[in-house]
Write an enzyme that holds these catalytic residues in place. Structure first.
Site, PDB file in Angstrom:
ATOM      1  N   ASP A   1       0.856  -1.199   0.000  1.00 24.19           N
ATOM      2  CA  ASP A   1       0.000   0.000   0.000  1.00 24.19           C
ATOM      3  C   ASP A   1       0.886   1.241   0.000  1.00 24.19           C
ATOM      4  O   ASP A   1       2.032   1.191   0.463  1.00 24.19           O
ATOM      5  CB  ASP A   1      -0.912   0.014   1.236  1.00 24.19           C
TER       6      ASP A   1
ATOM      7  N   ASP B   1       4.100   2.481  -4.248  1.00 23.42           N
ATOM      8  CA  ASP B   1       3.266   3.198  -5.215  1.00 23.42           C
ATOM      9  C   ASP B   1       3.348   2.358  -6.488  1.00 23.42           C
ATOM     10  O   ASP B   1       4.395   2.333  -7.146  1.00 23.42           O
ATOM     11  CB  ASP B   1       3.806   4.617  -5.440  1.00 23.42           C
TER      12      ASP B   1
ATOM     13  N   ASN C   1      -5.447  -4.619  -6.579  1.00 23.68           N
ATOM     14  CA  ASN C   1      -6.609  -3.958  -5.989  1.00 23.68           C
ATOM     15  C   ASN C   1      -6.396  -2.468  -5.772  1.00 23.68           C
ATOM     16  O   ASN C   1      -7.352  -1.708  -5.691  1.00 23.68           O
ATOM     17  CB  ASN C   1      -6.917  -4.675  -4.659  1.00 23.68           C
TER      18      ASN C   1
ATOM     19  N   TYR D   1     -11.030   6.990 -14.575  1.00 21.55           N
ATOM     20  CA  TYR D   1     -11.229   5.774 -13.773  1.00 21.55           C
ATOM     21  C   TYR D   1     -11.953   4.708 -14.590  1.00 21.55           C
ATOM     22  O   TYR D   1     -11.555   3.543 -14.637  1.00 21.55           O
ATOM     23  CB  TYR D   1     -12.038   6.148 -12.526  1.00 21.55           C
TER      24      TYR D   1
ATOM     25  N   LYS E   1     -10.356   1.156 -15.647  1.00 18.84           N
ATOM     26  CA  LYS E   1     -10.984  -0.080 -15.177  1.00 18.84           C
ATOM     27  C   LYS E   1     -11.465  -0.938 -16.352  1.00 18.84           C
ATOM     28  O   LYS E   1     -11.499  -2.169 -16.258  1.00 18.84           O
ATOM     29  CB  LYS E   1     -12.143   0.229 -14.227  1.00 18.84           C
TER      30      LYS E   1
ATOM     31  N   THR F   1     -17.027   1.190   1.775  1.00 19.27           N
ATOM     32  CA  THR F   1     -15.664   1.291   2.308  1.00 19.27           C
ATOM     33  C   THR F   1     -15.284   2.773   2.329  1.00 19.27           C
ATOM     34  O   THR F   1     -15.975   3.592   1.700  1.00 19.27           O
ATOM     35  CB  THR F   1     -14.655   0.544   1.410  1.00 19.27           C
TER      36      THR F   1
END
Lengths: 253, 256
Positions: free
Chosen positions: A36, A62, A89, A160, A164, A195
């Site tokens: 992370d 990163d 993820n 995004y 994706k 989340t």
């Protein structure tokens, strides 16, 4: 589940879905690498798992930086000796005062940063880790895409959605190339999952999503982790190049 | 035991994926009612389930016959008290002609009735009980044929199996508010029974068979267990937020 002592890397491991996935994997006796950008979050999760008797390693990464991804693979190999499972993820979805920016209003820098993390980062991780899976004759790669790739992003920006969607193409392509080595590659497309990352919009936006969902609620990180664990397990040994929607029926494709 | 004391109905359970699913469910602790047009075969499967210590009932049922299906569902509820899971597996191509010009109205009706109408009739029969329970899982067998066309079957089968995907989505939409999920799997070719194995050998030359395998990234056909394990996932708690999907279980067919 037969996953004891396998080694998994989960990127974005300190986030909502990442943490639920890592905890579920650790439960199955998998040695987990928590990658992370959020070093504190990753380290805290590592400590929590180790105190429960698990084997875990936090690595600050990163994923948009190839040299850091190389370092992630190196550290995993030096700690655990192998890599069996990769869960891609980590991702970002920038907002401005709780809203996406329209394509013609976003900066080129913002577009590039999102593509760098959400698409190039997946490529870098596959590129650096796949060569270590091939000699094992078994491997699992799970790419977290998004419902935005299926239906267009209503809340997320065009960068995004494009990244994706690219992830779904990468998934199919890699699945075709790598199946003969006993490695499967699949995608999960979560809908609106409760989340921290979705709390960057006003609460009524998320409430509206829940209302429109046939199952009448937002998803949980555990709902998504359940599908990821399934794809990793032997139960999914004949599934590759596939996409599983985890969205409560909000979108059906 | 992931289905401890759950009650399931599996149609077309005398052989192949239906049999494999019924046995897998029983090993996970479920009580399983099984039906088939092949009474002898399904009776044997039911006995195997009983031998595992689970409850079981067997029925000789044509799933396109509403009266037979309703009677089966009623008897299952009377005996076991509820219905948690329905697996609509009955169907198939029945080794009938596949060339468009040779598909008579009767052939079309037989295949569409068994694969599509039967799925509708069984789903309709269990829905009132699942709605009352505020929970339920319906899992339908579509096919790779419904997405990309079939290897051993014709348009009657592909049309019915594509229909099953549409039926699944509408069921998910309509039954979701009652806590019921509806999903499908789309298997690639699985040599799931001697009947399918025979067709595979008869209808394909060795070169054709090799070409089919070569088009699958995993370089093999699937086993019955590999289909049953995905059905089990959709019936399990792990899939509680999955609804309206069709999971391809085809080894990556056509991605390469």
């Amino acid at each position: 589940m037969g996953l004891e002592r396998k080694v998994a890397i989960v990127t974005g491991g300190a986030g909502g879905i990442g943490t639920a996935t890592i905890r579920a994997l650790a439960q199955e006796g998998v040695n987990v690498v928590i990658s992370d950008v959020n070093w504190e979050g990753a380290k805290k999760l590592e400590e929590s798992l180790v105190s429960q008797g698990g084997k875990a390693l936090a690595v600050q990464t990163d994923i948009a930086d190839l040299s850091q991804v190389k370092e992630l693979a190196r550290k995993t190999l030096s700690s655990f000796g192998r890599i069996d499972i990769l869960v891609n993820n980590a991702g970002i979805s920038p907002k401005h005062q709780g809203k996406k920016r329209n394509l013609w209003e976003m900066s080129v820098e913002e577009w590039e940063r999102v593509i760098d993390v959400d698409l190039n980062g997946y490529f870098y991780c596959c590129h650096e880790i796949v060569p270590h899976m091939i000699p094992n004759g078994w491997g699992r790669i799970i790419n977290i895409s998004s419902q935005a790739a299926r239906s267009g992003g209503q809340v997320a920006g065009s960068h995004y959605t494009a990244a994706k969607s690219g992830v779904l193409g990468l998934t199919k392509s890699l699945a075709g190339e790598i199946g003969k080595y006993g490695i499967t590659v699949n995608a999960v497309t979560p809908g609106r999952i409760d989340t921290p990352i979705i709390r960057d919009v006003p609460p009524e936006v998320n409430l509206e999503f829940a209302k429109r969902t046939p199952l009448g609620r937002l998803g949980t990180a555990e709902d998504v982790a359940g599908a990821i664990l399934f794809l990793i397990s032997d139960a999914a040994s004949f599934i590759t190049g596939a996409t599983i929607d985890v969205n409560g029926g909000l979108g059906m494709y | 035991m992931r289905l401890k004391d759950k009650v399931a109905i599996v149609t077309g359970a005398a052989q192949g994926i239906g049999q494999g699913t019924a046995m897998r469910f029983a090993r996970e602790g479920a009580h399983v009612a099984v039906c088939d047009i092949n009474a002898e075969g399904v009776k044997k499967v039911s006995q195997d389930i009983l031998a595992l210590g689970c409850k079981s009932l067997w029925f000789e049922v044509d799933v396109s016959n509403t009266a037979q299906v309703n009677a089966m569902v009623q008897k299952t509820v009377e005996s076991f008290g509820r219905i948690d899971i329905l697996v609509n597996n009955a169907g198939g191509g029945f080794n009938l002609p596949n060339k468009l010009e040779e598909i008579t109205d009767e052939i079309w009706d037989r295949v569409v009735d068994a694969n599509l109408k039967g799925t509708f009739i069984c789903s309709r029969a269990v829905a009132p009980y699942m709605k009352q329970q505020k929970s339920g899982r319906i899992i339908n067998l579509s096919s790779k044929a419904g997405r990309y066309g079939g290897e051993l079957t014709g348009i009657q089968y592909s049309s019915a199996k594509a229909g099953v995907m549409g039926l699944t989505r509408q069921l998910a939409k309509d039954l979701g508010p009652f806590g019921i999920t509806a999903n499908a799997i789309a298997p690639g070719l699985a040599l799931s029974s001697p009947r399918v194995e025979k067709l595979w050998m008869e209808r394909k030359t060795e070169a054709e068979r090799r070409a089919v395998i070569q088009a699958i990234p995993l370089r093999r056909l699937s086993t019955v267990e590999e289909q049953a394990s995905v059905i089990l996932f959709l019936a399990s708690d792990d899939a509680s937020y999955v609804s309206g999907v069709t999971i391809d279980v085809n080894g990556g067919w056509l991605v390469s």
